[in-house]
Design a protein around this motif. Structure first.
Motif, PDB file in Angstrom:
ATOM      1  N   ASP A   1      -6.047  -1.860  -8.019  1.00 26.93           N
ATOM      2  CA  ASP A   1      -5.865  -1.027  -6.829  1.00 26.93           C
ATOM      3  C   ASP A   1      -6.594  -1.622  -5.627  1.00 26.93           C
ATOM      4  OD1 ASP A   1      -4.345   0.777  -8.253  1.00 26.93           O
ATOM      5  OD2 ASP A   1      -6.016   2.134  -8.675  1.00 26.93           O
TER       6      ASP A   1
ATOM      7  N   THR B   1       0.814  -1.221   0.000  1.00 28.56           N
ATOM      8  CA  THR B   1       0.000   0.000   0.000  1.00 28.56           C
ATOM      9  C   THR B   1       0.846   1.270   0.000  1.00 28.56           C
ATOM     10  OG1 THR B   1      -0.173  -0.098   2.413  1.00 28.56           O
ATOM     11  CG2 THR B   1      -1.924  -1.119   1.141  1.00 28.56           C
TER      12      THR B   1
ATOM     13  N   ASN C   1      -0.794   5.296   4.359  1.00 27.84           N
ATOM     14  CA  ASN C   1      -1.986   4.814   5.072  1.00 27.84           C
ATOM     15  C   ASN C   1      -1.724   4.791   6.576  1.00 27.84           C
ATOM     16  OD1 ASN C   1      -4.359   3.652   5.891  1.00 27.84           O
ATOM     17  ND2 ASN C   1      -3.861   1.615   5.136  1.00 27.84           N
TER      18      ASN C   1
ATOM     19  N   GLY D   1      -2.703  -6.072   1.044  1.00 28.97           N
ATOM     20  CA  GLY D   1      -1.857  -5.374   2.007  1.00 28.97           C
ATOM     21  C   GLY D   1      -2.517  -5.220   3.364  1.00 28.97           C
ATOM     22  N   SER D   2      -3.786  -4.866   3.372  1.00 27.81           N
ATOM     23  CA  SER D   2      -4.505  -4.691   4.634  1.00 27.81           C
ATOM     24  C   SER D   2      -4.809  -6.041   5.285  1.00 27.81           C
ATOM     25  CB  SER D   2      -5.811  -3.927   4.386  1.00 27.81           C
ATOM     26  OG  SER D   2      -5.551  -2.667   3.801  1.00 27.81           O
TER      27      SER D   2
ATOM     28  N   GLY E   1      -9.414  -2.532   4.266  1.00 33.87           N
ATOM     29  CA  GLY E   1      -8.546  -1.847   3.317  1.00 33.87           C
ATOM     30  C   GLY E   1      -9.245  -1.565   2.000  1.00 33.87           C
TER      31      GLY E   1
ATOM     32  N   GLU F   1     -10.044   2.090   0.356  1.00 30.14           N
ATOM     33  CA  GLU F   1      -9.602   2.460  -0.988  1.00 30.14           C
ATOM     34  C   GLU F   1     -10.773   2.938  -1.838  1.00 30.14           C
ATOM     35  OE1 GLU F   1      -8.394   2.517  -5.038  1.00 30.14           O
ATOM     36  OE2 GLU F   1     -10.030   1.304  -4.212  1.00 30.14           O
TER      37      GLU F   1
ATOM     38  N   THR G   1      -4.828  -4.760  -4.444  1.00 30.30           N
ATOM     39  CA  THR G   1      -3.591  -4.439  -3.724  1.00 30.30           C
ATOM     40  C   THR G   1      -3.879  -4.037  -2.292  1.00 30.30           C
ATOM     41  OG1 THR G   1      -2.549  -3.703  -5.784  1.00 30.30           O
ATOM     42  CG2 THR G   1      -1.529  -2.992  -3.727  1.00 30.30           C
ATOM     43  N   PHE G   2      -4.877  -3.189  -2.109  1.00 30.90           N
ATOM     44  CA  PHE G   2      -5.224  -2.767  -0.751  1.00 30.90           C
ATOM     45  C   PHE G   2      -5.814  -3.915   0.051  1.00 30.90           C
ATOM     46  CE2 PHE G   2      -4.388   1.547  -1.814  1.00 30.90           C
ATOM     47  CZ  PHE G   2      -4.210   2.188  -0.595  1.00 30.90           C
TER      48      PHE G   2
ATOM     49  N   TYR H   1      -4.928   9.482  -5.181  1.00 28.97           N
ATOM     50  CA  TYR H   1      -3.670   8.831  -5.530  1.00 28.97           C
ATOM     51  C   TYR H   1      -2.571   9.827  -5.893  1.00 28.97           C
ATOM     52  CZ  TYR H   1      -5.299   4.026  -5.340  1.00 28.97           C
ATOM     53  OH  TYR H   1      -5.756   2.813  -4.900  1.00 28.97           O
TER      54      TYR H   1
ATOM     55  N   HIS I   1      -3.186   1.891   8.854  1.00 30.26           N
ATOM     56  CA  HIS I   1      -2.658   0.532   8.786  1.00 30.26           C
ATOM     57  C   HIS I   1      -2.546  -0.082  10.187  1.00 30.26           C
ATOM     58  CE1 HIS I   1      -0.510  -2.685   6.643  1.00 30.26           C
ATOM     59  NE2 HIS I   1       0.280  -2.758   7.693  1.00 30.26           N
TER      60      HIS I   1
END
Length: 294
Positions: free
Chosen positions: A192, A28, A36, A199-200, A79, A83, A195-196, A91, A39
């Protein structure tokens, strides 16, 4: 000798915790460029997920395994919601993402207080993780070994996903050149969100692991957030291998310095070392190599 071995495993244990907390940020923040600040609250959500799951599943071993799966899902959904609701509009405005996600983090902390209360909550560790293992004369807690194994497994899984799966290739394509990826038929919006989510979700897994070594509170994630950001920056933005090296290096450095001094002094010395390192190598341990002349 047993002291050296003991501090070695203490450092590896701390490094594995930092690694779990930083892996999600390597996506992220390192790859998407989004600061972020919520997080840490996703980590906190993983902690409380474990607490809730254990209320329904009496077996601590089974509840831990289930919590790892649900914790990833809960963190990932938070997450993805962040987003789609806020980050998608920012972004190209990193400072705005910092302020907005900091506010979201405060809201999530207060929500946790309202639901679970301010006092810390304890989670019962499985029986097979109680006690320790003697390695070269040093007693290493089984829970710490489990977290180390979990961190290594998370790294291997993430690296495999990024290098061998279509989703991983889409993420790398969008990160390297969003416009060209879109003209090639890659959906940047779906990428996108994915990905979030990943990652989250990793932050949620980190929260589950943290319940094995301490109690859960609404602010537990903030204790690891700054260190996780430092790990990502030192390792190099978007570089998983750099994140791994930086996490364990900081863990070992902090462990040995703290043994000779105090926890507070160790934090200061480690921070000074980080500042000096970034002055010498501001891009971090590794950088993304491109053919661009810019």
């Amino acid at each position: 000798m047993d002291v050296v071995i003991g501090q070695l495993f203490t450092g590896l244990s701390l490094g594995s915790i930092l690694l779990l907390a930083a892996l999600g940020l390597s996506l992220t923040f390192g790859q998407m460029g989004v600061i972020n600040m919520a997080h840490g609250e996703f980590i906190m959500a993983g902690c409380y997920t474990t607490y809730v799951v254990q209320k329904f599943i009496s077996s601590a071993g089974v509840s831990l395994v289930v919590s790892l799966l649900i914790g990833f899902l809960v963190g990932g959904l938070l997450g993805a919601a962040l987003e789609m609701g806020l980050i998608r509009w920012m972004y190209d405005r990193p400072l705005d993402t910092l302020l907005v996600t900091f506010g979201v983090g405060l809201v999530l902390q207060q929500l946790a207080r309202d639901i679970f209360g301010a006092p810390a909550k304890n989670v019962v560790a499985p029986e097979w993780l109680s006690g320790g293992v003697t390695i070269l004369g040093a007693v290493v807690p089984k829970s710490r070994i489990f977290i180390l194994v979990l961190a290594v497994a998370a790294v291997i899984t993430l690296a495999t996903v990024m290098k061998t799966t279509p989703m991983g290739r889409r993420i790398r394509a969008v990160v390297q050149n969003r416009g060209l990826a879109e003209t090639s038929g890659v959906s940047s919006r779906f990428t996108d969100i994915s990905t979030f989510f990943i990652g989250s979700g990793l932050a949620g897994v980190a929260g589950v692991a943290l319940t094995l070594i301490g109690s859960t509170s609404p602010t537990i994630g903030q204790s690891y957030l700054i260190d996780a950001f430092l790990v990502v920056v030192i390792g190099g933005l978007g570089q998983i291998k750099g994140t791994v090296i930086a996490a364990f290096a900081l863990g070992l450095l902090n462990s040995y310095i703290e043994y000779s001094t105090t926890a507070s002094i160790a934090k200061v010395i480690v921070f000074v070392v980080i500042v000096i390192f970034l002055q010498v190598r501001p891009q971090g341990l590794f950088t993304v190599r491109t053919r661009s002349l810019a």
